[in-house]
Design a protein around this motif. Structure first.
Motif: not given
Length: 320
Positions: A158-161, A187-192, A284-294
């Motif tokens: 779930h971290k980085d494609p 729907l957030m992944d589509a942008h970040f 845009l900043r991954g705020e709502f996909e914390p599995f990618k950014t933390s």
């Protein structure tokens, strides 16, 4: 979308090139062991889902210290096991640790064979190397498949494609094609750092089953107040997914999953773009996909012992 057909309350799709027919919605196993879910409710959720047509069961060796697998194993007794396509995941990177965890899963799930076993949490660029090296976890899964303990092999992350792409590339170099891959599609992944844009086309090209997870990001996407749960599920169903795995801890959430299937129709491009526009700024900043950014979703980061021996330790053991 994978080739699909609809019967009663559920739509069924083909799992990549395996030919297996699986429900478009899969039941996530993590929620079955949460504090607010007692054993009685967990068994009711699993069996009701199956009775209504969900046949894809998700789980993992490490979910809730094994409680999720124990509860699912109990729920699948009394004639339910043969009605489902059962999947679980293991964290071990060494052959020894992967084999140990797989035996635990088989015992907890009360089955002689698991339909799909996946290398879990491919989060680091070194994970593919550790899995495919001599004495790595892939050897354990291949031997288990030969012994009839599992049928198909996949991986999750779930971290980085780009890490998913590295795993697929190394597998190709070793002459191996995964049967399924699990990845965040929402729907957030589509942008970040988009798995949908970078990884899904590669999976489709190779005939690998696409398993969507984190479609609502454990509720984080709903906190953005941009889209509804049904819109989130519809978006994932509109992708070329075999299964959209969703966590269920209440009966009304299970009803919501069936409602998403009942009301889903493939998007027109105009409908898709309108839906994506709702989440563009928030994503845009991954705020709502914390599995990618933390690291808060990275179980193997806080429990490195789950991974097993480092390659240097393995090499020392072999030379001893």
């Amino acid at each position: 979308m994978a080739n699909s057909d609809t019967r009663a309350e559920m739509t069924y799709r083909t799992l990549g090139r395996t030919g297996e027919r699986v429900s478009a919605i899969g039941l996530g196993g993590w929620h079955l062991g949460l504090p607010q879910v007692d054993e009685k409710l967990a068994l009711r959720l699993v069996r009701t889902a199956i009775d209504r047509g969900i046949n894809f069961m998700d789980n993992c060796w490490d979910y809730n210290e094994g409680l999720s697998e124990l509860r699912m194993g109990k729920a699948l007794q009394e004639g339910y096991r043969h009605k489902v396509f059962l999947m679980t995941k293991i964290d071990g990177r060494s052959k020894k640790e992967a084999a140990r965890q797989l035996e635990h899963s088989l015992e907890r799930l009360q089955t002689d064979c698991i339909d799909l076993v996946q290398h879990h949490e491919i989060l680091r660029f070194e994970d593919p190397d550790r899995i495919f090296r001599e004495g790595g976890a892939q050897e354990a899964l291949l031997e288990a498949k030969q012994a009839g303990k599992l049928r198909y092999i996949g991986f999750t992350g779930h971290k980085d494609p780009r890490i998913h792409l590295a795993m697929l590339e190394l597998a190709r170099e070793r002459g191996f094609t995964f049967d399924a891959v699990q990845l965040p599609l929402n729907l957030m992944d589509a942008h970040f750092r988009s798995f949908a844009k970078l990884v899904v086309p590669e999976l489709v090209k190779d005939g690998i089953g696409v398993l969507a997870m984190k479609t609502l990001a454990n509720g984080a996407i709903l906190r953005s107040k941009t889209v509804t749960p049904i819109e989130c599920l519809h978006y994932a169903l509109n992708l070329p997914t075999s299964v959209v795995i969703t966590g269920v801890d209440r009966m009304d959430i299970l009803d919501q999953a069936f409602e998403a299937v009942r009301t889903f129709k493939p998007f027109t491009d105009e409908q898709l773009q309108a839906l994506l526009a709702k989440t563009r700024t928030a994503a845009l900043r991954g705020e709502f996909e914390p599995f990618k950014t933390s690291s808060i979703y990275d179980g193997t980061a806080t429990n490195p012992q789950w991974l097993g021996e480092e390659p240097e330790e393995l090499q020392a053991q072999m030379q001893a």
